[in-house]
Design an enzyme around this catalytic site. Sequence first.
Site, mmCIF file in Angstrom:
data_model
loop_
_atom_site.group_PDB
_atom_site.id
_atom_site.type_symbol
_atom_site.label_atom_id
_atom_site.label_comp_id
_atom_site.label_asym_id
_atom_site.label_seq_id
_atom_site.Cartn_x
_atom_site.Cartn_y
_atom_site.Cartn_z
ATOM 1 N N LYS A 10 0.821 -1.210 0.000
ATOM 2 C CA LYS A 10 0.000 0.000 0.000
ATOM 3 C C LYS A 10 0.862 1.271 0.000
ATOM 4 C CE LYS A 10 -3.966 -2.258 2.249
ATOM 5 N NZ LYS A 10 -5.036 -2.102 3.269
ATOM 6 N N TYR A 50 -12.401 -2.665 -3.773
ATOM 7 C CA TYR A 50 -12.939 -2.807 -2.428
ATOM 8 C C TYR A 50 -14.469 -2.757 -2.409
ATOM 9 C CZ TYR A 50 -8.353 -2.481 -0.143
ATOM 10 O OH TYR A 50 -7.073 -2.724 0.317
ATOM 11 N N THR A 92 -5.013 -7.464 10.558
ATOM 12 C CA THR A 92 -5.388 -6.232 9.835
ATOM 13 C C THR A 92 -5.016 -4.992 10.632
ATOM 14 O OG1 THR A 92 -7.228 -7.426 8.850
ATOM 15 C CG2 THR A 92 -7.333 -5.026 8.758
ATOM 16 N N ARG A 103 2.896 -6.241 9.064
ATOM 17 C CA ARG A 103 2.128 -5.115 9.618
ATOM 18 C C ARG A 103 2.703 -4.654 10.957
ATOM 19 N NH1 ARG A 103 -3.453 -7.669 7.445
ATOM 20 N NH2 ARG A 103 -3.758 -6.332 5.605
ATOM 21 N N ASN A 113 -2.080 0.218 6.692
ATOM 22 C CA ASN A 113 -1.610 -1.055 7.257
ATOM 23 C C ASN A 113 -0.690 -1.828 6.315
ATOM 24 O OD1 ASN A 113 -3.577 -1.999 5.517
ATOM 25 N ND2 ASN A 113 -4.543 -3.364 7.003
ATOM 26 N N HIS A 116 -2.071 -5.524 1.574
ATOM 27 C CA HIS A 116 -3.331 -6.258 1.426
ATOM 28 C C HIS A 116 -2.995 -7.657 0.926
ATOM 29 C CE1 HIS A 116 -7.372 -7.389 0.158
ATOM 30 N NE2 HIS A 116 -6.779 -7.888 -0.918
ATOM 31 N N GLU A 127 -9.450 -11.109 -7.412
ATOM 32 C CA GLU A 127 -8.509 -9.985 -7.236
ATOM 33 C C GLU A 127 -7.349 -10.067 -8.231
ATOM 34 O OE1 GLU A 127 -7.477 -9.927 -3.079
ATOM 35 O OE2 GLU A 127 -9.497 -9.325 -2.481
HETATM 36 P P1 CMP Z 1 -7.402 -4.770 3.578
HETATM 37 O O1 CMP Z 1 -6.925 -6.151 3.847
HETATM 38 O O2 CMP Z 1 -6.764 -4.068 2.445
HETATM 39 O O3 CMP Z 1 -8.982 -4.794 3.352
HETATM 40 C C1 CMP Z 1 -9.817 -3.702 3.670
HETATM 41 C C2 CMP Z 1 -9.089 -2.619 4.421
HETATM 42 O O4 CMP Z 1 -9.915 -1.706 5.105
HETATM 43 C C3 CMP Z 1 -8.238 -3.235 5.496
HETATM 44 O O5 CMP Z 1 -7.139 -3.897 4.908
HETATM 45 C C4 CMP Z 1 -7.913 -2.006 6.359
HETATM 46 O O6 CMP Z 1 -6.757 -1.323 5.898
HETATM 47 C C5 CMP Z 1 -9.122 -1.101 6.133
HETATM 48 N N1 CMP Z 1 -9.925 -0.918 7.344
HETATM 49 C C6 CMP Z 1 -10.124 0.246 7.992
HETATM 50 N N2 CMP Z 1 -10.917 0.076 9.057
HETATM 51 C C7 CMP Z 1 -11.233 -1.243 9.100
HETATM 52 C C8 CMP Z 1 -12.018 -2.047 9.979
HETATM 53 N N3 CMP Z 1 -12.653 -1.538 11.036
HETATM 54 N N4 CMP Z 1 -12.103 -3.379 9.708
HETATM 55 C C9 CMP Z 1 -11.492 -3.919 8.635
HETATM 56 N N5 CMP Z 1 -10.724 -3.201 7.771
HETATM 57 C C10 CMP Z 1 -10.598 -1.888 8.003
#
Ligand code: CMP
Length: 140
Positions: A10, A50, A92, A103, A113, A116, A127
């Site tokens: 990211k 997304y 996450t 992470r 974070n 992905h 994806e």
């Molecule tokens: P990712 O795995 O890219 O998929 C969705 C992204 O939303 C996740 O990583 C986080 O970076 C972001 N995100 C922000 N807030 C939340 C949350 N409360 N729960 C899950 N994902 C979140």
Amino acid sequence: ATERTLSIIKPDAVAKNAIGEIYTRFEKAGLKIVAAKMMHLSREKAEGFYAEHKERPFFGDLVGFMISGPVMVQTLEGEDAIAKNRDLMGATNPKEAEPGTIRADFAESIDANAVHGSDAPASAEREIAYFFTNDEICPR
Ligand code: CMP
């Protein structure tokens, strides 16, 4: 079984110049990078990626963050690649990520974070196809 998974480094981790360190973790774990491209995502491309999160309260911030700078997108291939990549990434929320995970080491917040990774075979297939045509994938 041999699997493929979609990985995105990211904008926060690209800005930290951490692409190489993250690639090293994939490769040391036995995951092969079989396709890769750097992209600055359009809002439409990020929203489509997304789409499953469209109704979530964090959707706007997530999309805004993902288009804030270039990302590195790759297809990883290897034994149990989907779970292996998720183990390497950690939780996450980086505050909950195990020490030594990507992470824990590179991410600042649940929004920024660092990486992905696809969470299941069906999402991996969708994806990967969202970013790569078949002839852009180079299995070895
Ligand atoms: P990712 O795995 O890219 O998929 C969705 C992204 O939303 C996740 O990583 C986080 O970076 C972001 N995100 C922000 N807030 C939340 C949350 N409360 N729960 C899950 N994902 C979140």
